[in-house]
Write an enzyme that holds these catalytic residues in place. Structure first.
Site, PDB file in Angstrom:
ATOM      1  CB  SER A  67      -0.887  -0.080   1.317  1.00 22.93           C
ATOM      2  OG  SER A  67      -0.020   0.257   2.398  1.00 22.93           O
ATOM      3  CE  LYS A 104      -2.891   2.967   5.788  1.00 19.19           C
ATOM      4  NZ  LYS A 104      -3.316   2.586   4.648  1.00 19.19           N
TER       5      LYS A 104
END
Lengths: 152, 426
Positions: A67, A104
């Site tokens: 991701s 993230k």
């Protein structure tokens, strides 16, 4: 023949060698013309020193998943995570959310906390007053990525 | 009250359990227990496990139902991880005070002399927040003008959540309140025997201990150690770093994987525990003058014959040599071992511990100087190449890997192959 005393008359103190400092070899001192470059001798580069500013607050983690691919984080890469550093807007950090360590990019906007992936196939996580995870903690800032170069 | 010279006690909350949680985010907010060596008893509990009423030292097989019903996570002791995180916490604390001293794996004393213009409550909050952010280990901080009071302050910080993990005793009124709140059995260093005795005299709290007992009585009945404690609690600093360090005994023991009456096996264990204890002595630059060995049968097996005999031996001279202590341990074991029993444990204890440099001279005998060098070299090799690189002939070289650690978590700070996994699947 001289017999050495059983106990040395001088106390020898031990050098603390638990934390080695790498020193380069310095020419040959005993004879001949010394190497001119000896004047410029330096300590060898230490990766620990360069990449880890806060050793007591630094941990490493291995990437699982893709991701964050577009930020250069691939499966199996090793991340250096400095827990002393706060994650600021726009930086990549490790967050503990509902029992997992996630990686993230932090984006703060209009009172919202957004955690963005770096891969179009994934959606950002958006938190605000109405929607917060039950468990949320900012673990630390990702400062370096260590990659093993792969053969094609 | 003199608040120019303050002490802090920083104590990690549920240290082993907190270490486990820092390495595995799944455990956060869950009941977590850490097991002793060979997975015997629960020796550390997360807050959630304490809230379930699970007692310290509980053997898991006795409380199986509670553990299963509440999905309690039980982990084997991960000493590599605890040791590293303990060191990290200590190093971080060193950045807050120039005088920092480790008291145990999860407790650190600090001196704050000349900090009178600091707001200690804020300073403590900063300590607590920094340690938590950098290591994931929650701590509580207690400040007071003496060590024993700092210990009391820390207890208060732990018990009263509204204090935010930091408690400062800096006025007589606060000290008064704190002493009245502290029960005698909770005073640092007062054991069960003294508690019973004091209770019979109507001494129920630390306040009673300080105000109702004359100094002469304390000195006579509780030695100089008790007297210092009393003075410390009254606000006059009397306990120093050296005092608390020197009086400790060293205990080395583990439950056997199985109950046994195999003498050869027990002899090897006794020798190994003595070697481990000797290592600890040398790490602290100390030596001991007495050694005790005890054998223990399984007290949960009431159907079997029980034996808990212990014997002590005075050593010819204070030592920290693995060879001397190993030999002494085996000699004692030979005396107390009885073939008819199934033993669960052998315990080796070292007493009369003193600093290595205060050696008393014995006229006719002295420690073999060679052993001193040998021990030094062995310690060096084992430190660099890993523990158990050099062992003694009387030890079983395969034993270190036999320790039962069936649910060992990742040693994420010390092993490259066991580092944290960062989830990038979301």
């Amino acid at each position: 023949m001289i017999k050495l005393p059983a106990k040395p008359a001088i106390d020898f103190y031990e050098i603390d060698s638990s934390n080695p400092v790498n020193l380069p070899f310095v020419g040959n001192i005993s004879h001949g013309f010394p190497l001119p470059s000896d004047d410029y001798m330096d300590r060898l580069i230490s990766l620990d020193e360069q990449l880890i500013k806060h050793p007591d607050a630094t941990i490493m983690g291995r990437v699982s998943g893709n991701s964050m691919r577009d930020a250069g984080l691939q499966e199996g890469d090793v991340l250096i995570i400095d827990r002393m550093l706060k994650v600021e807007n726009g930086e990549i950090g490790i967050f503990r959310i509902d029992g997992e360590y996630l990686c993230k990019r932090l984006v703060l906007a209009d009172g919202r906390v957004e955690l963005h992936p770096e891969n179009k196939r994934f959606k950002p996580m958006v938190f605000d007053e109405n929607c917060m995870p039950t468990d949320f903690m900012c673990v630390g800032r990702v400062t370096y990525i260590i990659k093993k170069v792969q053969k094609l | 009250m003199n608040t120019k010279e303050m002490y802090a006690l920083v104590d990690c909350n549920n240290f082993f359990a907190s270490c486990e949680i820092s390495g595995d985010p799944k455990l956060f907010g869950k009941p977590v227990g850490v097991l002793s060596n060979n997975d015997g008893n629960i020796i550390a509990r997360s807050k959630e496990l304490k809230d379930l009423g699970v007692a310290m030292g509980a053997p898991p097989f006795l409380i199986k139902d509670v553990l299963i019903a509440n999905k309690v996570e039980l982990l084997s002791s991960n000493y590599e991880l605890y040791g590293d995180l303990s060191q990290r916490v200590f190093n971080i604390l060193c950045t807050f005070s120039p005088d920092t001293e480790r008291y145990s794996i999860d407790e650190v004393f600090q001196k704050y002399f000349g900090f009178e213009y600091f707001n200690l409550k804020e300073h403590g909050t900063k300590i607590k927040d920094t340690v938590y952010r950098c290591t994931g280990i929650p701590v509580c901080v207690g400040f007071a003008p003496t060590k024993a009071l700092a210990k009391v302050a820390n207890r208060i910080a732990k018990k009263f959540a509204q204090l935010g993990g930091v408690c400062v005793i800096d006025t007589e009124a606060k000290r008064d309140w704190a002493l009245r709140w502290t029960k005698v059995e909770d005073i640092w260093g007062i054991g069960r025997a003294h508690t019973r005795r004091l209770d019979a005299l109507g001494i129920k709290t630390a306040y009673d201990f300080v105000n109702k007992l004359p100094e002469e009585w304390v000195r006579k009945n509780m030695t100089i150690v008790g007297l210092r404690l009393q003075r410390d609690l009254s606000g006059k600093s009397s306990i120093f770093f050296e005092d608390i360090k020197a009086k400790k005994n060293i205990v080395s023991s583990r439950s056997f994987a199985q109950n046994t009456n195999d003498f050869e096996y027990m002899r090897e264990r006794a020798y190994t525990y003595a070697v481990n204890a000797a290592e600890k002595l040398r790490r602290d630059n100390s030596q001991c003058a007495e050694i005790t060995v005890q054998v223990q049968t399984n007290y949960f097996r009431e159907d079997r014959a029980q034996d808990f005999e212990a014997q002590s031996m005075k050593l010819e001279y204070p030592t920290n040599s693995s060879i001397q202590l190993g030999r002494a341990a085996v000699q004692i074991l030979e005396r107390i071992y009885k073939p008819g029993y199934l033993y669960k444990k052998v315990v080796v204890m070292l007493h009369k511990i003193s600093p290595d440099d205060s050696r008393q001279l014995t006229l006719f005998r002295n420690e073999k100087p060679l052993e001193k060098h040998l021990m030094k070299v062995i310690d060096q090799i084992n430190r660099r190449q890993g523990r158990h690189t050099v062992m003694f002939g009387a030890q079983d070289t395969k034993e270190p890997i036999k320790m039962k650690r069936s649910n060992l978590s990742k040693r994420y700070t010390t092993k490259w192959d066991e580092m944290l996994t960062i989830n990038c699947n979301k």
